[in-house]
Design an enzyme around this catalytic site. Structure first.
Site, mmCIF file in Angstrom:
data_model
loop_
_atom_site.group_PDB
_atom_site.id
_atom_site.type_symbol
_atom_site.label_atom_id
_atom_site.label_comp_id
_atom_site.label_asym_id
_atom_site.label_seq_id
_atom_site.Cartn_x
_atom_site.Cartn_y
_atom_site.Cartn_z
ATOM 1 N N ASP A 200 0.826 -1.205 0.000
ATOM 2 C CA ASP A 200 0.000 0.000 0.000
ATOM 3 C C ASP A 200 0.861 1.256 0.000
ATOM 4 O O ASP A 200 1.816 1.374 0.777
ATOM 5 C CB ASP A 200 -0.887 -0.016 1.249
ATOM 6 C CG ASP A 200 -1.790 1.187 1.348
ATOM 7 O OD1 ASP A 200 -2.755 1.261 0.579
ATOM 8 O OD2 ASP A 200 -1.514 2.067 2.195
ATOM 9 N N GLU A 269 1.504 -0.301 -4.961
ATOM 10 C CA GLU A 269 0.565 0.779 -5.297
ATOM 11 C C GLU A 269 1.360 2.079 -5.317
ATOM 12 O O GLU A 269 2.017 2.423 -4.325
ATOM 13 C CB GLU A 269 -0.557 0.873 -4.272
ATOM 14 C CG GLU A 269 -1.535 2.011 -4.570
ATOM 15 C CD GLU A 269 -2.383 2.421 -3.383
ATOM 16 O OE1 GLU A 269 -3.537 2.817 -3.602
ATOM 17 O OE2 GLU A 269 -1.887 2.352 -2.238
#
Length: 540
Positions: A200, A269
């Site tokens: 993330d 990401e």
């Protein structure tokens, strides 16, 4: 020749709160996922990615982690996770999980200790800074979720940095012990059978050590990165609070660890000022295996944007491998984002075919195989703090996070009379049960296309080259292992035609299951609304 499992893989994202509730508390959980893995496997995907299920006070619904190695009781237990991994592997599915390395929860023991004083063992594990002489924050950095990115802590008499919610303090990756602790957490999950990680906001690990101000961004440049112009975060170039030169070095440490643990894959990401350039920098044989950005998660559904995005990344990549997504838990569902309030019935299945035909791996978000539109969640039912802050201009992320509709029942077969978010009637009408019963449905189309894709080497790992075509037609060649395909997608709701290049004029078309097909004759392709045609010939 065998290729790594992740290269060309289709990865199905599961948002655990909304997949299936096994105990009636209104929140999806790990046993609920395990019980419905047959549905996922039947799609023909290669892996699942499970969004956070770790111990958390849920300020940001699991992306604020209080124990990186614990399962939050609302989702089950560590033993439940073990059962899930075993079942997924028995079905031939790899298991990827989210890892949020850059920050944690204010309830994490690391932060509880760090905030107590300036001289405790964890005092430098977070980004602390003194106030300016007038008491204001150390610099002008802003939080993605609105407002300044600094929160005052009276116990230390300092500010701490939070790029997201104030409940998500930023870890200090300049501290070697922090980096090692996060590497150890990755190893913990790999030892439990995890096949990969979705990392993330991976470009947020490091900050500028000098804490320099971000420069202002002019009004005309405040778009294109997923942040609406009414969010002050869009008012700056974020050169100093993320995407720092130290990050690639840390990614090499991550890759070295993973390479020593078998065929485990990392998907990063990435959201930066130039996400495609950052992706190319991060996704290399010594860093991340794959990366994705938000370029195809915007409102721009045009041939120029799709082609330009892919070609730009292809030109920048140096041996790296992309991953593409059209929907996820952070953005409006693509059926509504690109199809409007009444999406064309062929659009959802065409988009699955399109994203699965680009060079790279693919992330499909739960419900995408059903063609779910965005849910309209009323303000009184909102859960997302991001949406509450920016209502009514931006309604947050709840509209794409509503429970998976398994049936047409009042609770959509989710397993609770009152799910944590309401399920709209339109979703119940598109349930798994309804689409299983229908002879022609988006679900059946998705299965058919994904099964066909597995038989096409050029689509799994081949090269890509775009061709000029009429405005509404996206056309490109894929080539691999002696197979060469030409794919033409009509992105409009009107019929379109195209005189293909001369070298394709005698090529036969091949049947592509699961998506509306065009016709081909006399060197011309004719495509109905949101249709696809595939031509094949021997390579040059």
């Amino acid at each position: 020749m065998a290729h790594p499992w992740w290269r060309g893989a289709v990865i199905y994202q599961i948002y655990p709160r909304s997949f299936r509730d096994s105990n009636g508390d209104g929140i999806g959980d790990l046993p609920g996922i395990t019980a419905h893995l047959d549905h996922v496997a039947a799609l023909g995907v290669d892996a699942i990615w499970i969004s956070p299920f770790f111990t958390s006070p849920m300020a940001d619904f699991g992306y604020d982690i209080a124990d990186f190695r614990g399962v939050d009781p609302i989702f089950g237990t560590l033993a439940d996770f073990g059962v899930l991994v075993k079942r997924a592997h028995a079905l031939g599915l790899k298991v990827m999980i989210d890892q949020v390395l850059s920050h944690c929860s204010i309830e994490h023991p690391w932060f509880k200790e760090s905030r107590q004083s300036r001289n405790n063992p964890k005092s430098d594990w977070f980004v602390w800074a003194d106030a300016k002489p007038d008491g204001s924050p150390p610099n002008n950095w802003l939080s993605i979720f609105g407002g300044v990115a600094w929160r005052w802590e009276p116990r230390r008499g300092q500010y701490y940095l939070h790029n997201f919610l104030a409940e998500q303090p930023q870890l200090n990756f300049f501290q070697p012990a922090v980096r090692q602790a996060q590497l150890d957490n990755l190893k913990f999950w790999m030892d439990r059978g995890v096949d990969g990680f979705r990392l993330d906001s991976i470009n947020f690990c490091f900050h500028d050590a000098q804490l320099r101000d971000n420069p202002a961004k002019p009004l005309e440049a405040r778009n294109g990165r997923g942040f609406s112009p009414d969010n002050p975060y869009a008012f700056q170039y974020h050169w100093y609070n993320n995407t720092r030169p130290e990050t690639p070095v840390f990614l090499e440490e991550v890759r070295a660890l993973m390479d020593g643990c078998g065929e485990v894959a990392a998907l990063g990401e990435i959201s930066s000022e130039d996400s495609l350039a950052t992706m190319a920098e991060y996704v290399t044989p010594k860093r991340l295996h794959m990366g994705y950005s938000f370029e195809l998660l915007t409102d721009d559904f045009s041939v120029a944007h799709l082609r330009g995005t892919v070609e730009t990344l292809e030109a920048k990549l140096q041996g790296g491998w992309p991953c593409w997504a059209l929907s996820n838990h952070d953005v409006q569902r693509v059926a509504s984002r690109w199809g409007g309030t009444n999406p064309h019935p062929q659009l959802a299945r065409q988009l699955i075919a399109l994203v699965c035909s680009l060079r790279g791996s693919v992330c499909l978000y739960q419900g995408e195989e059903l063609g779910l539109p965005e849910a309209d969640v009323p303000y009184e039912a909102l859960q997302d703090p991001y949406g509450k802050t920016f209502w009514p201009n931006f309604k947050g992320r709840d509209g794409c996070r509503t429970p998976m509709p398994w049936s047409g029942d009042a609770d959509a077969g989710f397993g609770a009379p009152r799910p944590w978010l309401p399920v709209p009637a339109a979703h119940r009408a598109l349930s798994v049960a309804a689409q299983e019963a229908a002879g022609d449905s988006t679900l059946r189309a998705a299965r058919a296309f994904l099964a066909w894709r597995k038989t096409q080497p050029a689509l799994v790992e081949g090269s890509i080259r775009f061709l000029d075509a009429p405005e509404s037609i996206l056309a490109f060649e894929r080539e691999q292992d002696g197979q060469c395909l030409l794919l033409a997608f009509n992105l409009s709701a009107n019929d379109a035609s195209w005189a293909v290049p001369a070298e394709w004029s005698a090529a036969p078309s091949i049947h592509v299951p699961g998506v509306a097909s065009g016709t081909f004759g006399d060197g011309h392709v004719t495509l109905p609304a949101h249709a696809l045609i595939v031509l094949t010939r021997n390579p040059r």
